[in-house]
Motif scaffolding. Sequence first.
Motif, PDB file in Angstrom:
ATOM      1  N   LYS A  11       2.500  58.630  24.817  1.00  0.00           N
ATOM      2  CA  LYS A  11       2.617  60.058  25.099  1.00  0.00           C
ATOM      3  C   LYS A  11       1.391  60.806  24.568  1.00  0.00           C
ATOM      4  O   LYS A  11       0.862  60.475  23.515  1.00  0.00           O
ATOM      5  CB  LYS A  11       3.874  60.630  24.433  1.00  0.00           C
ATOM      6  N   VAL A  12       0.991  61.819  25.301  1.00  0.00           N
ATOM      7  CA  VAL A  12      -0.152  62.642  24.897  1.00  0.00           C
ATOM      8  C   VAL A  12       0.251  63.559  23.743  1.00  0.00           C
ATOM      9  O   VAL A  12       1.328  64.168  23.755  1.00  0.00           O
ATOM     10  CB  VAL A  12      -0.665  63.478  26.080  1.00  0.00           C
ATOM     11  N   VAL A  13      -0.614  63.661  22.754  1.00  0.00           N
ATOM     12  CA  VAL A  13      -0.417  64.588  21.640  1.00  0.00           C
ATOM     13  C   VAL A  13      -1.665  65.462  21.539  1.00  0.00           C
ATOM     14  O   VAL A  13      -2.791  64.960  21.394  1.00  0.00           O
ATOM     15  CB  VAL A  13      -0.213  63.832  20.308  1.00  0.00           C
ATOM     16  N   ASN A  14      -1.481  66.755  21.620  1.00  0.00           N
ATOM     17  CA  ASN A  14      -2.584  67.705  21.469  1.00  0.00           C
ATOM     18  C   ASN A  14      -2.693  68.118  19.998  1.00  0.00           C
ATOM     19  O   ASN A  14      -1.690  68.479  19.373  1.00  0.00           O
ATOM     20  CB  ASN A  14      -2.359  68.935  22.342  1.00  0.00           C
ATOM     21  N   TYR A  15      -3.896  68.064  19.466  1.00  0.00           N
ATOM     22  CA  TYR A  15      -4.131  68.491  18.091  1.00  0.00           C
ATOM     23  C   TYR A  15      -5.567  69.007  17.997  1.00  0.00           C
ATOM     24  O   TYR A  15      -6.270  69.063  19.013  1.00  0.00           O
ATOM     25  CB  TYR A  15      -3.833  67.370  17.094  1.00  0.00           C
ATOM     26  N   GLN A  16      -6.005  69.419  16.843  1.00  0.00           N
ATOM     27  CA  GLN A  16      -7.324  70.049  16.734  1.00  0.00           C
ATOM     28  C   GLN A  16      -8.034  69.686  15.441  1.00  0.00           C
ATOM     29  O   GLN A  16      -7.397  69.340  14.447  1.00  0.00           O
ATOM     30  CB  GLN A  16      -7.210  71.581  16.815  1.00  0.00           C
ATOM     31  N   ASP A  17      -9.349  69.761  15.489  1.00  0.00           N
ATOM     32  CA  ASP A  17     -10.184  69.735  14.304  1.00  0.00           C
ATOM     33  C   ASP A  17     -11.044  70.986  14.376  1.00  0.00           C
ATOM     34  O   ASP A  17     -12.016  71.052  15.133  1.00  0.00           O
ATOM     35  CB  ASP A  17     -11.062  68.479  14.280  1.00  0.00           C
ATOM     36  N   GLY A  18     -10.662  72.018  13.625  1.00  0.00           N
ATOM     37  CA  GLY A  18     -11.332  73.302  13.743  1.00  0.00           C
ATOM     38  C   GLY A  18     -11.120  73.876  15.134  1.00  0.00           C
ATOM     39  O   GLY A  18      -9.993  73.968  15.616  1.00  0.00           O
ATOM     40  N   ASP A  19     -12.223  74.211  15.806  1.00  0.00           N
ATOM     41  CA  ASP A  19     -12.144  74.766  17.154  1.00  0.00           C
ATOM     42  C   ASP A  19     -12.121  73.695  18.243  1.00  0.00           C
ATOM     43  O   ASP A  19     -11.925  74.018  19.416  1.00  0.00           O
ATOM     44  CB  ASP A  19     -13.331  75.699  17.416  1.00  0.00           C
ATOM     45  N   GLN A  20     -12.334  72.455  17.873  1.00  0.00           N
ATOM     46  CA  GLN A  20     -12.389  71.386  18.871  1.00  0.00           C
ATOM     47  C   GLN A  20     -10.986  70.884  19.210  1.00  0.00           C
ATOM     48  O   GLN A  20     -10.250  70.418  18.344  1.00  0.00           O
ATOM     49  CB  GLN A  20     -13.237  70.211  18.365  1.00  0.00           C
ATOM     50  N   LYS A  21     -10.624  70.972  20.483  1.00  0.00           N
ATOM     51  CA  LYS A  21      -9.347  70.450  20.945  1.00  0.00           C
ATOM     52  C   LYS A  21      -9.440  68.931  21.049  1.00  0.00           C
ATOM     53  O   LYS A  21     -10.422  68.386  21.555  1.00  0.00           O
ATOM     54  CB  LYS A  21      -8.986  71.051  22.298  1.00  0.00           C
ATOM     55  N   LEU A  22      -8.405  68.268  20.586  1.00  0.00           N
ATOM     56  CA  LEU A  22      -8.329  66.810  20.605  1.00  0.00           C
ATOM     57  C   LEU A  22      -7.053  66.391  21.327  1.00  0.00           C
ATOM     58  O   LEU A  22      -6.058  67.117  21.324  1.00  0.00           O
ATOM     59  CB  LEU A  22      -8.337  66.253  19.182  1.00  0.00           C
ATOM     60  N   GLN A  23      -7.091  65.210  21.929  1.00  0.00           N
ATOM     61  CA  GLN A  23      -5.936  64.732  22.691  1.00  0.00           C
ATOM     62  C   GLN A  23      -5.762  63.245  22.445  1.00  0.00           C
ATOM     63  O   GLN A  23      -6.480  62.415  22.990  1.00  0.00           O
ATOM     64  CB  GLN A  23      -6.135  65.008  24.181  1.00  0.00           C
ATOM     65  N   GLY A  24      -4.810  62.914  21.565  1.00  0.00           N
ATOM     66  CA  GLY A  24      -4.535  61.527  21.237  1.00  0.00           C
ATOM     67  C   GLY A  24      -3.343  60.994  22.004  1.00  0.00           C
ATOM     68  O   GLY A  24      -2.726  61.700  22.813  1.00  0.00           O
ATOM     69  N   LEU A  25      -3.018  59.735  21.744  1.00  0.00           N
ATOM     70  CA  LEU A  25      -1.864  59.094  22.365  1.00  0.00           C
ATOM     71  C   LEU A  25      -0.994  58.475  21.282  1.00  0.00           C
ATOM     72  O   LEU A  25      -1.514  57.829  20.365  1.00  0.00           O
ATOM     73  CB  LEU A  25      -2.304  57.993  23.344  1.00  0.00           C
ATOM     74  N   VAL A  26       0.319  58.678  21.387  1.00  0.00           N
ATOM     75  CA  VAL A  26       1.247  58.127  20.415  1.00  0.00           C
ATOM     76  C   VAL A  26       2.253  57.240  21.123  1.00  0.00           C
ATOM     77  O   VAL A  26       2.587  57.468  22.290  1.00  0.00           O
ATOM     78  CB  VAL A  26       1.979  59.253  19.634  1.00  0.00           C
ATOM     79  N   SER A  27       2.723  56.213  20.435  1.00  0.00           N
ATOM     80  CA  SER A  27       3.745  55.340  20.997  1.00  0.00           C
ATOM     81  C   SER A  27       5.014  56.136  21.270  1.00  0.00           C
ATOM     82  O   SER A  27       5.420  56.982  20.471  1.00  0.00           O
ATOM     83  CB  SER A  27       4.027  54.166  20.055  1.00  0.00           C
ATOM     84  N   ALA A  28       5.625  55.885  22.417  1.00  0.00           N
ATOM     85  CA  ALA A  28       6.716  56.731  22.904  1.00  0.00           C
ATOM     86  C   ALA A  28       7.945  56.689  22.015  1.00  0.00           C
ATOM     87  O   ALA A  28       8.707  57.652  21.964  1.00  0.00           O
ATOM     88  CB  ALA A  28       7.091  56.323  24.325  1.00  0.00           C
TER      89      ALA A  28
END
Length: 246
Positions: free
Chosen positions: A24-41
């Motif tokens: 599953k996609v997980v949206n998170y951030q480092d400061g102003d940079q948007k990040l998009q990781g993947l986590v086991s369902a």
Amino acid sequence: MKIASILCLFGIIGNLSGYAQELKVVNYQDGDQKLQGLVSANAAKGKSGVLILPAWKGIDQEAKTAALALEKEGYISFIADIYGVGNTPESNQEAAALSSKYKVDYQLYQNRIKAGIAALKAQGADKIAVIGYCFGGTGALETARAGLPVLGVVCIHGGLAKAADRPHTAIHAKVLVEHPAADASVKKEHYDALVQELDEGKADWQIITYAHAKHTFTNPESADYNELMAKRAWNHTLLFLAELLK
């Protein structure tokens, strides 16, 4: 090599349509940079977690396959996004330039890893280890160097070099380095310097060297792929993680 063959390496059996729904996609951030990781369902609170740092082109098939295999082992697996949304390299040349930026600006790399650890904790992980492939293997070592809150790191055919003017620090995370014997990208002086660094840091460390293995020996999509050594490396990874997390 096709996805089915890659899954076979890790012992993942099932139809490919189901496979696509496992992360599953997980949206998170480092400061102003948007990040998009993947986590086991099937993440659940109270489980141990493994942060996966992908190779130089960003989140790839090898990282996804490892995440699914780790889920089968009972871990919450989370693939970190290091470069950020909109910054995925399209070619080896772009990947080389972008990964080099993070190797030079190692504090930026460490911060992105720190953000990934926080995102994994937010998924319910209580104890955490880090594994990384290639550029991500370098990131695994940077995790240990930064003293980030993990129990251990696994550097899988990662770059071992560190700038000579960087001081050595205490290393509290346990360290496993899975090193291909014929890796032309790693110089002997870098290998020797890492051993010295780990010793001076009083680390609990081990380096396993895999015979007749070239740089990306664990990746079935690479010309360097060595099936026997890749299976051994994966088993060594699982043994190390079980010692830390179970």
